[in-house]
Scaffold this motif. Structure first.
Motif, PDB file in Angstrom:
ATOM      1  N   SER A 106       0.815  -1.225   0.000  1.00 44.25           N
ATOM      2  CA  SER A 106       0.000   0.000   0.000  1.00 44.25           C
ATOM      3  C   SER A 106       0.846   1.271   0.000  1.00 44.25           C
ATOM      4  O   SER A 106       0.333   2.364  -0.211  1.00 44.25           O
ATOM      5  CB  SER A 106      -0.924   0.017   1.223  1.00 44.25           C
ATOM      6  N   GLY A 107       2.152   1.134   0.266  1.00 46.86           N
ATOM      7  CA  GLY A 107       3.022   2.301   0.323  1.00 46.86           C
ATOM      8  C   GLY A 107       2.799   3.138   1.572  1.00 46.86           C
ATOM      9  O   GLY A 107       2.999   4.345   1.566  1.00 46.86           O
ATOM     10  N   SER A 108       2.412   2.484   2.662  1.00 47.28           N
ATOM     11  CA  SER A 108       2.109   3.219   3.893  1.00 47.28           C
ATOM     12  C   SER A 108       2.944   2.692   5.062  1.00 47.28           C
ATOM     13  O   SER A 108       3.494   1.601   5.007  1.00 47.28           O
ATOM     14  CB  SER A 108       0.621   3.106   4.233  1.00 47.28           C
ATOM     15  N   VAL A 109       3.002   3.507   6.100  1.00 48.27           N
ATOM     16  CA  VAL A 109       3.625   3.109   7.352  1.00 48.27           C
ATOM     17  C   VAL A 109       2.607   3.345   8.446  1.00 48.27           C
ATOM     18  O   VAL A 109       2.009   4.417   8.531  1.00 48.27           O
ATOM     19  CB  VAL A 109       4.914   3.913   7.632  1.00 48.27           C
ATOM     20  N   ARG A 110       2.368   2.316   9.263  1.00 54.46           N
ATOM     21  CA  ARG A 110       1.356   2.387  10.323  1.00 54.46           C
ATOM     22  C   ARG A 110       2.036   2.235  11.676  1.00 54.46           C
ATOM     23  O   ARG A 110       2.876   1.366  11.875  1.00 54.46           O
ATOM     24  CB  ARG A 110       0.332   1.264  10.115  1.00 54.46           C
ATOM     25  N   LEU A 111       1.652   3.084  12.612  1.00 54.53           N
ATOM     26  CA  LEU A 111       2.179   3.049  13.974  1.00 54.53           C
ATOM     27  C   LEU A 111       1.079   2.497  14.883  1.00 54.53           C
ATOM     28  O   LEU A 111       0.013   3.089  14.996  1.00 54.53           O
ATOM     29  CB  LEU A 111       2.591   4.462  14.397  1.00 54.53           C
ATOM     30  N   GLU A 112       1.355   1.360  15.514  1.00 57.47           N
ATOM     31  CA  GLU A 112       0.429   0.750  16.471  1.00 57.47           C
ATOM     32  C   GLU A 112       1.067   0.880  17.846  1.00 57.47           C
ATOM     33  O   GLU A 112       2.105   0.272  18.100  1.00 57.47           O
ATOM     34  CB  GLU A 112       0.176  -0.713  16.126  1.00 57.47           C
ATOM     35  N   HIS A 113       0.464   1.685  18.712  1.00 58.17           N
ATOM     36  CA  HIS A 113       1.086   2.015  19.993  1.00 58.17           C
ATOM     37  C   HIS A 113       0.155   1.703  21.158  1.00 58.17           C
ATOM     38  O   HIS A 113      -1.050   1.893  21.069  1.00 58.17           O
ATOM     39  CB  HIS A 113       1.434   3.511  20.015  1.00 58.17           C
ATOM     40  N   ARG A 114       0.760   1.224  22.258  1.00 57.34           N
ATOM     41  CA  ARG A 114       0.035   0.962  23.503  1.00 57.34           C
ATOM     42  C   ARG A 114       0.726   1.710  24.633  1.00 57.34           C
ATOM     43  O   ARG A 114       1.936   1.555  24.820  1.00 57.34           O
ATOM     44  CB  ARG A 114       0.048  -0.538  23.813  1.00 57.34           C
ATOM     45  N   ASP A 115      -0.010   2.525  25.361  1.00 59.72           N
ATOM     46  CA  ASP A 115       0.511   3.168  26.567  1.00 59.72           C
ATOM     47  C   ASP A 115       0.166   2.289  27.750  1.00 59.72           C
ATOM     48  O   ASP A 115      -0.958   1.785  27.858  1.00 59.72           O
ATOM     49  CB  ASP A 115      -0.132   4.549  26.780  1.00 59.72           C
ATOM     50  N   TYR A 116       1.121   2.104  28.649  1.00 61.58           N
ATOM     51  CA  TYR A 116       0.874   1.360  29.875  1.00 61.58           C
ATOM     52  C   TYR A 116       0.597   2.354  30.997  1.00 61.58           C
ATOM     53  O   TYR A 116       1.168   3.442  31.032  1.00 61.58           O
ATOM     54  CB  TYR A 116       2.084   0.504  30.250  1.00 61.58           C
ATOM     55  N   TYR A 117      -0.275   1.972  31.917  1.00 57.64           N
ATOM     56  CA  TYR A 117      -0.567   2.837  33.051  1.00 57.64           C
ATOM     57  C   TYR A 117      -0.994   1.990  34.234  1.00 57.64           C
ATOM     58  O   TYR A 117      -1.437   0.844  34.081  1.00 57.64           O
ATOM     59  CB  TYR A 117      -1.646   3.872  32.714  1.00 57.64           C
ATOM     60  N   THR A 118      -0.853   2.561  35.410  1.00 59.85           N
ATOM     61  CA  THR A 118      -1.292   1.901  36.630  1.00 59.85           C
ATOM     62  C   THR A 118      -2.647   2.467  36.992  1.00 59.85           C
ATOM     63  O   THR A 118      -2.829   3.675  37.059  1.00 59.85           O
ATOM     64  CB  THR A 118      -0.299   2.160  37.782  1.00 59.85           C
ATOM     65  N   GLU A 119      -3.574   1.589  37.221  1.00 60.30           N
ATOM     66  CA  GLU A 119      -4.915   2.007  37.588  1.00 60.30           C
ATOM     67  C   GLU A 119      -5.114   1.728  39.077  1.00 60.30           C
ATOM     68  O   GLU A 119      -4.577   0.766  39.617  1.00 60.30           O
ATOM     69  CB  GLU A 119      -5.943   1.213  36.780  1.00 60.30           C
ATOM     70  N   SER A 120      -5.854   2.578  39.713  1.00 59.97           N
ATOM     71  CA  SER A 120      -6.182   2.315  41.112  1.00 59.97           C
ATOM     72  C   SER A 120      -7.672   2.583  41.318  1.00 59.97           C
ATOM     73  O   SER A 120      -8.269   3.385  40.620  1.00 59.97           O
ATOM     74  CB  SER A 120      -5.341   3.189  42.046  1.00 59.97           C
ATOM     75  N   ILE A 121      -8.227   1.883  42.265  1.00 61.46           N
ATOM     76  CA  ILE A 121      -9.640   2.069  42.642  1.00 61.46           C
ATOM     77  C   ILE A 121      -9.661   2.478  44.096  1.00 61.46           C
ATOM     78  O   ILE A 121      -9.150   1.764  44.961  1.00 61.46           O
ATOM     79  CB  ILE A 121     -10.445   0.787  42.411  1.00 61.46           C
ATOM     80  N   TYR A 122     -10.231   3.631  44.367  1.00 59.78           N
ATOM     81  CA  TYR A 122     -10.284   4.161  45.715  1.00 59.78           C
ATOM     82  C   TYR A 122     -11.609   3.766  46.354  1.00 59.78           C
ATOM     83  O   TYR A 122     -12.677   3.885  45.731  1.00 59.78           O
ATOM     84  CB  TYR A 122     -10.152   5.691  45.685  1.00 59.78           C
ATOM     85  N   THR A 123     -11.524   3.284  47.577  1.00 51.75           N
ATOM     86  CA  THR A 123     -12.729   3.040  48.363  1.00 51.75           C
ATOM     87  C   THR A 123     -12.494   3.578  49.772  1.00 51.75           C
ATOM     88  O   THR A 123     -11.361   3.618  50.247  1.00 51.75           O
ATOM     89  CB  THR A 123     -13.093   1.540  48.437  1.00 51.75           C
ATOM     90  N   GLU A 124     -13.535   3.984  50.377  1.00 54.03           N
ATOM     91  CA  GLU A 124     -13.464   4.465  51.762  1.00 54.03           C
ATOM     92  C   GLU A 124     -14.636   3.830  52.508  1.00 54.03           C
ATOM     93  O   GLU A 124     -15.771   3.882  52.040  1.00 54.03           O
ATOM     94  CB  GLU A 124     -13.570   5.984  51.809  1.00 54.03           C
TER      95      GLU A 124
END
Length: 152
Positions: A131-149
């Motif tokens: 196709s003559g194209s360049v594709r960037l497939e990216h994943r960001d990692y992150y830490t998730e938290s759930i707050y409860t009180e």
């Protein structure tokens, strides 16, 4: 034999996207001439460090393509002189695998700057010769938290 017309160095230095488009076209042309239908650069990182991990190319039947050849690329060089940063672009013959890695990481940094910080990220840059194209497939990692009180 490259069919891409080089642009004046000054114009390229002022327009990074033009330099990247020229390099993309040269890379795709060289890969296609080598018999590749696609090439993939994988990268990952976290904790403030990250880099490309692998580069590979495959032919139409899935066989590996040798990337030991070379390709002409427009490379920007910067240096500090006379109290300011100066840059110039030069056309250079580079090893194909290095040129693919450098192009991929420049694209990642342009679209996901700081991706290697904190929890980091990962992805692939895929060169599609058909196709003559360049594709960037990216994943960001992150830490998730759930707050409860809870009051007891």
């Amino acid at each position: 034999m490259n069919h891409i017309q080089p642009l004046p160095a000054l114009e390229l230095a002022l327009q990074p996207t033009t330099r990247m488009e020229q390099n993309k076209a040269l890379l795709l042309e060289t890969l296609k001439a080598a018999g590749a239908v696609h090439a993939t650069v994988s990268y990952s990182g976290g904790g403030d460090e990250g880099s490309a991990e692998s580069v590979e190319a495959r032919g139409v039947d899935g066989t590996p393509i040798d990337l030991s050849g070379s390709v002409s690329q427009f490379v920007e060089h910067s240096h500090y002189a006379d109290g300011r940063w100066q840059s110039a672009v030069a056309e250079e013959e580079r090893p194909l695998d290095d040129a693919l890695l450098d192009f991929a990481m420049e694209a990642v940094d342009a679209h996901h700057g700081g991706w290697e910080n904190n929890d980091g990220g990962a992805g692939e840059v895929i060169f599609d010769c058909t196709s003559g194209s360049v594709r960037l497939e990216h994943r960001d990692y992150y830490t998730e938290s759930i707050y409860t009180e809870t009051t007891l």
